[in-house]
Design an enzyme around this catalytic site. Structure first.
Site, PDB file in Angstrom:
ATOM      1  N   ASP A   1       0.819  -1.218   0.000  1.00 40.67           N
ATOM      2  CA  ASP A   1       0.000   0.000   0.000  1.00 40.67           C
ATOM      3  C   ASP A   1       0.853   1.269   0.000  1.00 40.67           C
ATOM      4  OD1 ASP A   1      -1.942  -1.862   0.391  1.00 40.67           O
ATOM      5  OD2 ASP A   1      -2.845  -0.883   2.137  1.00 40.67           O
TER       6      ASP A   1
ATOM      7  N   HIS B   1       3.736  -2.247   3.058  1.00 43.65           N
ATOM      8  CA  HIS B   1       3.777  -0.894   2.475  1.00 43.65           C
ATOM      9  C   HIS B   1       5.084  -0.724   1.715  1.00 43.65           C
ATOM     10  CE1 HIS B   1       0.949  -0.619   5.839  1.00 43.65           C
ATOM     11  NE2 HIS B   1       0.339   0.322   5.128  1.00 43.65           N
TER      12      HIS B   1
HETATM   13 ZN    ZN Z   1      -2.430   3.162   3.295  1.00 36.14          ZN
END
Ligand code: ZN
Length: 442
Positions: free
Chosen positions: A257, A400
């Site tokens: 992400d 991430h």
């Molecule tokens: Zn996020």
């Protein structure tokens, strides 16, 4: 080197300006996102009572970086003082994002958009301007004298009266657009124009901006002409690799992400390709424009791109209209560079409610089943261990592509998971092979 980058980014800029004009009201005051200078630094804190999501540039110019750090610290302090933990309320939120502009070899501007939802909701702009020739920060007064200020005031008033005809007959308007240097202190220098910003609560109850071409200011400002580069369309993304997925064997979906980021997303993509594995990247609309090549690479190499909204705000705190804008602007950003619209959405922080689900309009809203907590530990081995301890067939693993430790962990995990017998597939493939029936997908 920087010139080359500037050229490339300005060609992306041309694309953005034409493609994103329909979402002009989404951002405080911009038609699209520009990161023409500096490396994006991400900081996030995710607690029960509040979320902090900061994106700001590191420029490697000491006075500029010091100013930036000072501003970030200032707003974090205000936020921490103001937020009140309350189980009944939505989590408080501090969201800082930025734009950076290179006018030419000389001037660099940075604009910070500060969105705070604590004691009350507020949006503020801060701007910084650096002169590479004098190697110093400069202010409005360094560029514009009294005559220029009178002229600028007049143009700003005219333009705003045209744009907001019903809102300009107020004392506030007269006061904050009067020819005084402090009224015009917030501005950036773009390629062809100076842009002045006005916070909500000054001229109007909403924010506003006025763009004035250098051409118009030529009697007051000595600026040499700049070349405008022409947008060259990127190649269409047509060919994806053919995959062989065995539906009877275990599979998991790695998801990344908040990116893409040049260094870490590239490293993860390299490793996926080397191991013939796939992953899903939930990208931010605001970053898709920055890295069209990375997005194209994702698709070409058999990965999936998901929508992670435009500016990473907690959707459950936004109006239906704003949620729709966050989603559709991102769909458009991704489509602009890949020729396809994502089928899946992951709301920031996994925060969703009925309105968010309505706004998804048929696209699947996907959270995760294993949280690597990479943003918290920032430790390669801790991330690897957490995933390996928890993983099982059908899992969706949250990571991430913002941190070096996450890229390092992914490089260990990708071959390791395959060794353990897991096929690494995209979210849509996971759904296609019915793995969600296990009730694992939230
Ligand atoms: Zn996020």
């Amino acid at each position: 080197m920087r010139n080359k980058k500037t050229m490339l980014l300005s060609s992306i800029l041309v694309l953005c300006l034409s493609a994103c004009s329909s979402i002009a009201h989404l951002r405080i005051n911009e038609q699209s996102v520009h990161h023409e200078f500096g490396e994006s630094i991400h900081e996030k804190e995710y607690e029960d009572a509040y979320v902090i999501n900061l994106i700001y540039p590191k420029t490697n110019i000491q006075p500029l970086d010091e100013k930036l750090q000072g501003l970030i610290h200032h707003y974090k302090t205000i936020f921490i003082e103001q937020y009140t933990p309350s189980p009944q309320k939505e989590r408080s939120e501090l969201n800082i994002d930025y734009q950076s502009y290179v006018k030419d070899d000389r001037y660099i501007s940075i604009k910070l958009d500060i969105f705070m939802n604590a004691a009350q909701q507020s949006e503020v702009i801060e701007t910084l301007l650096y002169d590479q020739k004098s190697e110093s920060m400069i202010a409005y007064e360094d560029l514009f004298d009294e005559d220029a200020t009178a002229f600028i005031s007049q143009i700003i008033q005219e333009k705003l009266k045209e744009q907001y005809p019903d809102e300009c007959n107020t004392k506030a308007f007269a006061l904050y657009s009067a020819p005084a240097a402090h009224n015009f202190a917030k501005f950036v220098m773009r390629k062809n124009a100076v842009v002045f910003y006005f916070d909500a609560g000054t001229l109007f109850d909403h924010s506003a901006y006025v763009e004035i071409d250098y051409e118009v200011l030529k009697d007051y400002l000595d600026m040499e002409k700049e070349e405008i580069s022409v947008f060259v369309p990127y190649q269409d993304v047509l060919n994806e690799p053919i995959k062989q997925i065995d539906k009877d064997k275990p599979m998991v979906a790695l998801t990344f992400d908040d990116g893409p980021t040049l260094k870490y997303t590239s490293a993860i993509l390299d490793c996926l390709k080397e191991n013939q594995a796939s992953a899903t990247f939930f990208v931010l609309g605001s970053r898709a424009d920055d890295f069209p090549q990375l997005l194209q690479r994702m698709i070409l190499e058999g990965n999936e791109i998901g929508n992670h909204t435009f500016s990473h705000k907690q959707l459950t705190t936004l109006s239906k209209e704003n949620i729709e804008e966050e989603i559709s602007a991102t769909q458009e950003s991704i489509h602009n560079v890949t020729n396809r619209y994502p089928d899946i959405i992951r709301p920031p922080y996994g925060s969703k409610n009925d309105t968010v689900m309505q706004c998804a309009q048929g696209k699947k809203v996907v959270t995760w089943t294993v949280d690597s907590e990479d943003w918290r530990s920032r430790n390669t081995q801790t991330i690897v261990n957490k995933v390996l301890n928890e993983v099982s067939d059908g899992d969706i693993i949250l990571m991430h592509d913002l941190y070096p430790t996450t890229a390092e962990a992914a490089i260990i995990l990708i071959p390791k998971l395959q060794e353990m017998g897991f096929q690494l597939v995209t979210i849509s493939e996971l759904y296609e092979y019915g793995k969600n029936d296990a009730g694992k997908i939230m």
